[in-house]
Motif scaffolding. Structure first.
Motif, PDB file in Angstrom:
ATOM      1  N   PRO A   5       0.832  -1.202   0.000  1.00 37.33           N
ATOM      2  CA  PRO A   5       0.000   0.000   0.000  1.00 37.33           C
ATOM      3  C   PRO A   5       0.865   1.250   0.000  1.00 37.33           C
ATOM      4  CG  PRO A   5      -0.692  -1.565   1.701  1.00 37.33           C
ATOM      5  CD  PRO A   5       0.620  -2.048   1.170  1.00 37.33           C
ATOM      6  N   GLN A   6       0.289   2.315  -0.491  1.00 32.52           N
ATOM      7  CA  GLN A   6       1.004   3.585  -0.541  1.00 32.52           C
ATOM      8  C   GLN A   6       0.702   4.420   0.696  1.00 32.52           C
ATOM      9  OE1 GLN A   6       3.366   4.302  -2.974  1.00 32.52           O
ATOM     10  NE2 GLN A   6       2.947   2.132  -3.219  1.00 32.52           N
ATOM     11  N   GLU A 106      12.614  -4.450   4.267  1.00 34.43           N
ATOM     12  CA  GLU A 106      12.501  -5.692   3.502  1.00 34.43           C
ATOM     13  C   GLU A 106      12.058  -6.813   4.435  1.00 34.43           C
ATOM     14  OE1 GLU A 106      12.656  -5.995   0.318  1.00 34.43           O
ATOM     15  OE2 GLU A 106      13.291  -3.928  -0.095  1.00 34.43           O
ATOM     16  N   ALA A 107      10.842  -6.711   4.942  1.00 37.72           N
ATOM     17  CA  ALA A 107      10.309  -7.755   5.819  1.00 37.72           C
ATOM     18  C   ALA A 107      10.044  -9.019   5.012  1.00 37.72           C
ATOM     19  CB  ALA A 107       9.032  -7.285   6.491  1.00 37.72           C
ATOM     20  N   PRO A 108      10.202 -10.203   5.629  1.00 35.10           N
ATOM     21  CA  PRO A 108      10.028 -11.458   4.889  1.00 35.10           C
ATOM     22  C   PRO A 108       8.588 -11.788   4.537  1.00 35.10           C
ATOM     23  CG  PRO A 108      10.464 -11.902   7.201  1.00 35.10           C
ATOM     24  CD  PRO A 108      10.664 -10.431   7.006  1.00 35.10           C
ATOM     25  N   SER A 109       7.616 -11.106   5.144  1.00 32.50           N
ATOM     26  CA  SER A 109       6.217 -11.414   4.866  1.00 32.50           C
ATOM     27  C   SER A 109       5.358 -10.190   5.152  1.00 32.50           C
ATOM     28  CB  SER A 109       5.737 -12.583   5.742  1.00 32.50           C
ATOM     29  OG  SER A 109       5.687 -12.194   7.112  1.00 32.50           O
ATOM     30  N   ALA A 110       4.122 -10.234   4.627  1.00 29.52           N
ATOM     31  CA  ALA A 110       3.197  -9.131   4.865  1.00 29.52           C
ATOM     32  C   ALA A 110       2.834  -9.030   6.344  1.00 29.52           C
ATOM     33  CB  ALA A 110       1.940  -9.320   4.019  1.00 29.52           C
ATOM     34  N   LEU A 111       2.673 -10.168   7.005  1.00 25.76           N
ATOM     35  CA  LEU A 111       2.366 -10.141   8.439  1.00 25.76           C
ATOM     36  C   LEU A 111       3.514  -9.543   9.236  1.00 25.76           C
ATOM     37  CD1 LEU A 111       0.655 -10.785  10.883  1.00 25.76           C
ATOM     38  CD2 LEU A 111       1.540 -13.137  10.835  1.00 25.76           C
ATOM     39  N   GLU A 149     -10.346  10.159  16.593  1.00 27.59           N
ATOM     40  CA  GLU A 149     -10.935   9.305  15.556  1.00 27.59           C
ATOM     41  C   GLU A 149     -10.744   9.910  14.174  1.00 27.59           C
ATOM     42  OE1 GLU A 149     -14.944   8.872  16.819  1.00 27.59           O
ATOM     43  OE2 GLU A 149     -14.418   7.663  18.589  1.00 27.59           O
ATOM     44  N   GLU A 150     -10.807  11.241  14.096  1.00 27.62           N
ATOM     45  CA  GLU A 150     -10.571  11.902  12.807  1.00 27.62           C
ATOM     46  C   GLU A 150      -9.149  11.658  12.313  1.00 27.62           C
ATOM     47  OE1 GLU A 150     -10.273  16.451  11.024  1.00 27.62           O
ATOM     48  OE2 GLU A 150     -11.358  16.081  12.896  1.00 27.62           O
ATOM     49  N   LEU A 151      -8.172  11.715  13.228  1.00 30.43           N
ATOM     50  CA  LEU A 151      -6.785  11.455  12.847  1.00 30.43           C
ATOM     51  C   LEU A 151      -6.604  10.007  12.406  1.00 30.43           C
ATOM     52  CD1 LEU A 151      -4.801  13.369  15.606  1.00 30.43           C
ATOM     53  CD2 LEU A 151      -5.223  14.075  13.252  1.00 30.43           C
ATOM     54  N   VAL A 152      -7.236   9.089  13.131  1.00 30.14           N
ATOM     55  CA  VAL A 152      -7.141   7.670  12.767  1.00 30.14           C
ATOM     56  C   VAL A 152      -7.716   7.438  11.375  1.00 30.14           C
ATOM     57  CG1 VAL A 152      -8.011   5.365  13.306  1.00 30.14           C
ATOM     58  CG2 VAL A 152      -7.125   6.817  15.133  1.00 30.14           C
ATOM     59  N   ASP A 153      -8.871   8.042  11.115  1.00 31.80           N
ATOM     60  CA  ASP A 153      -9.491   7.869   9.798  1.00 31.80           C
ATOM     61  C   ASP A 153      -8.611   8.461   8.696  1.00 31.80           C
ATOM     62  OD1 ASP A 153     -11.728   6.512  10.678  1.00 31.80           O
ATOM     63  OD2 ASP A 153     -12.925   8.326  10.958  1.00 31.80           O
ATOM     64  N   ARG A 154      -7.967   9.588   8.998  1.00 35.99           N
ATOM     65  CA  ARG A 154      -7.163  10.262   7.971  1.00 35.99           C
ATOM     66  C   ARG A 154      -5.871   9.514   7.666  1.00 35.99           C
ATOM     67  NH1 ARG A 154      -5.370  16.439   8.861  1.00 35.99           N
ATOM     68  NH2 ARG A 154      -7.628  16.640   9.039  1.00 35.99           N
ATOM     69  N   TYR A 155      -5.219   9.012   8.715  1.00 31.28           N
ATOM     70  CA  TYR A 155      -3.869   8.488   8.531  1.00 31.28           C
ATOM     71  C   TYR A 155      -3.721   6.984   8.713  1.00 31.28           C
ATOM     72  CZ  TYR A 155      -2.699  13.407   8.984  1.00 31.28           C
ATOM     73  OH  TYR A 155      -2.633  14.758   8.811  1.00 31.28           O
ATOM     74  N   GLY A 156      -4.692   6.327   9.352  1.00 32.43           N
ATOM     75  CA  GLY A 156      -4.432   4.949   9.717  1.00 32.43           C
ATOM     76  C   GLY A 156      -5.384   3.894   9.234  1.00 32.43           C
ATOM     77  N   ARG A 157      -6.681   4.162   9.294  1.00 30.56           N
ATOM     78  CA  ARG A 157      -7.648   3.082   9.113  1.00 30.56           C
ATOM     79  C   ARG A 157      -7.564   2.437   7.733  1.00 30.56           C
ATOM     80  NH1 ARG A 157     -11.576   2.398  12.447  1.00 30.56           N
ATOM     81  NH2 ARG A 157     -11.728   4.627  12.994  1.00 30.56           N
ATOM     82  N   ASN A 158      -7.651   3.245   6.686  1.00 30.12           N
ATOM     83  CA  ASN A 158      -7.640   2.672   5.334  1.00 30.12           C
ATOM     84  C   ASN A 158      -6.327   1.976   5.031  1.00 30.12           C
ATOM     85  OD1 ASN A 158     -10.228   3.611   4.839  1.00 30.12           O
ATOM     86  ND2 ASN A 158      -9.526   5.497   3.848  1.00 30.12           N
ATOM     87  N   LEU A 159      -5.230   2.582   5.478  1.00 29.56           N
ATOM     88  CA  LEU A 159      -3.921   1.983   5.219  1.00 29.56           C
ATOM     89  C   LEU A 159      -3.792   0.648   5.929  1.00 29.56           C
ATOM     90  CD1 LEU A 159      -1.251   2.565   3.748  1.00 29.56           C
ATOM     91  CD2 LEU A 159      -0.392   3.447   5.915  1.00 29.56           C
ATOM     92  N   LEU A 160      -4.241   0.583   7.192  1.00 23.53           N
ATOM     93  CA  LEU A 160      -4.164  -0.680   7.928  1.00 23.53           C
ATOM     94  C   LEU A 160      -5.031  -1.742   7.261  1.00 23.53           C
ATOM     95  CD1 LEU A 160      -3.180  -2.357  10.289  1.00 23.53           C
ATOM     96  CD2 LEU A 160      -5.041  -1.405  11.671  1.00 23.53           C
ATOM     97  N   GLU A 161      -6.210  -1.367   6.788  1.00 22.35           N
ATOM     98  CA  GLU A 161      -7.066  -2.330   6.078  1.00 22.35           C
ATOM     99  C   GLU A 161      -6.344  -2.882   4.848  1.00 22.35           C
ATOM    100  OE1 GLU A 161     -11.030  -1.135   5.179  1.00 22.35           O
ATOM    101  OE2 GLU A 161     -11.388  -0.284   7.169  1.00 22.35           O
ATOM    102  N   ARG A 166      -3.639  -7.383   2.349  1.00 19.87           N
ATOM    103  CA  ARG A 166      -2.449  -7.928   1.691  1.00 19.87           C
ATOM    104  C   ARG A 166      -1.952  -9.174   2.417  1.00 19.87           C
ATOM    105  NH1 ARG A 166       3.108  -6.538   2.171  1.00 19.87           N
ATOM    106  NH2 ARG A 166       4.271  -6.922   0.252  1.00 19.87           N
ATOM    107  N   ALA A 167      -1.993  -9.147   3.749  1.00 23.37           N
ATOM    108  CA  ALA A 167      -1.554 -10.310   4.517  1.00 23.37           C
ATOM    109  C   ALA A 167      -2.491 -11.493   4.315  1.00 23.37           C
ATOM    110  CB  ALA A 167      -1.466  -9.944   5.997  1.00 23.37           C
ATOM    111  N   VAL A 168      -3.795 -11.234   4.222  1.00 26.73           N
ATOM    112  CA  VAL A 168      -4.756 -12.311   3.959  1.00 26.73           C
ATOM    113  C   VAL A 168      -4.534 -12.871   2.560  1.00 26.73           C
ATOM    114  CG1 VAL A 168      -7.195 -12.835   3.605  1.00 26.73           C
ATOM    115  CG2 VAL A 168      -6.491 -11.478   5.593  1.00 26.73           C
ATOM    116  N   GLU A 169      -4.363 -11.984   1.592  1.00 27.24           N
ATOM    117  CA  GLU A 169      -4.180 -12.405   0.198  1.00 27.24           C
ATOM    118  C   GLU A 169      -2.928 -13.260   0.026  1.00 27.24           C
ATOM    119  OE1 GLU A 169      -3.699 -10.366  -4.258  1.00 27.24           O
ATOM    120  OE2 GLU A 169      -4.217  -9.147  -2.500  1.00 27.24           O
TER     121      GLU A 169
END
Length: 226
Positions: A5-6, A106-111, A149-161, A166-169
């Motif tokens: 993710p970007q 360079e982590a070995p996995s998405a998790l 919550e506004e900061l989380v929505d702006r900077y974290g939630r979508n990126l973490l999803e 990616r880890a599930v995939e």
């Protein structure tokens, strides 16, 4: 492996588009206004980090920024509004720093990337500085939960999803609804960050919470044979 993710975009500082490098009186006024706002936020961050919200007055901010009191109220309604801007900028810088570090790693996995990102965030919570004082300690008290919550929505939630998807995939995590999982992980990180910032021994609290969070994440791996 799925593409990483970007990072989230930089927080807007209300700088008019094209003001830098433009010519003419209007462009110069816009540039001056943007510079004044930047100076106010920078001064506020220094003072709020050093003295806290209650220990900082607007007269100190305008003196530190070397602007007039009228300039402050041209850009911000009151001290709380200025604090909101300082909090957003501090949080945005940390978010971009953490994401840039993970994208470069360079982590070995998405998790493992997610685990490393969680560990890095907890380390920031211990490090002190304006993020800890402004965002974690004074922010929730001064502005309430909606601001966090506004900061989380702006900077974290979508990126973490995206990271979780990616880890599930990639098969690192068992198939789960990533939106729901992101909410739970964010709730745990929020509680952990606030607990670290308020702890008598932040480093000890960070180590204990980090161990628990890491075990919870690794426990979401697919069961053997599946």
């Amino acid at each position: 492996m799925p593409a990483k993710p970007q990072p989230p975009s930089q927080p807007s500082q209300d700088r008019p588009s094209g003001s830098r490098g433009a010519s003419g009186p209007a462009a110069r006024r816009a540039e001056h206004a943007a510079d004044t706002r930047d100076a106010l936020v920078a001064a506020a961050r220094r003072l709020f980090a050093a003295n806290g919200y209650d220990g900082t007055g607007t007269e100190q901010v305008v003196a530190e920024a070397r602007v007039t009191r009228g300039a402050l109220y041209h850009h911000f309604r009151d001290k709380a509004d200025l604090f909101r801007a300082a909090m957003a900028e501090a949080a945005g810088e940390v978010a971009l720093q953490l994401v840039d570090e993970q994208l470069a790693a360079e982590a070995p996995s998405a998790l493992q990337e997610i685990r490393d990102g969680v560990a890095a965030f907890l380390d920031v919570c211990v490090a002190g500085g304006d993020f800890q004082r402004i965002v974690l300690v004074d922010g929730p008290r001064v502005l309430g939960d909606p601001a966090w919550e506004e900061l989380v929505d702006r900077y974290g939630r979508n990126l973490l999803e995206e990271w979780l998807a990616r880890a599930v995939e990639s098969g690192d995590l068992a198939p789960v609804p990533t939106g729901a999982l992101a909410r739970l992980v964010i709730a745990m990180l929020t509680e952990a960050s606030l607990a670290i910032a308020r702890a008598a021994e932040p480093a000890t609290m960070r180590a204990e919470l980090g161990e628990v969070l890491d075990r919870l994440l690794t426990g979401l791996r697919p069961s053997p044979g599946r």
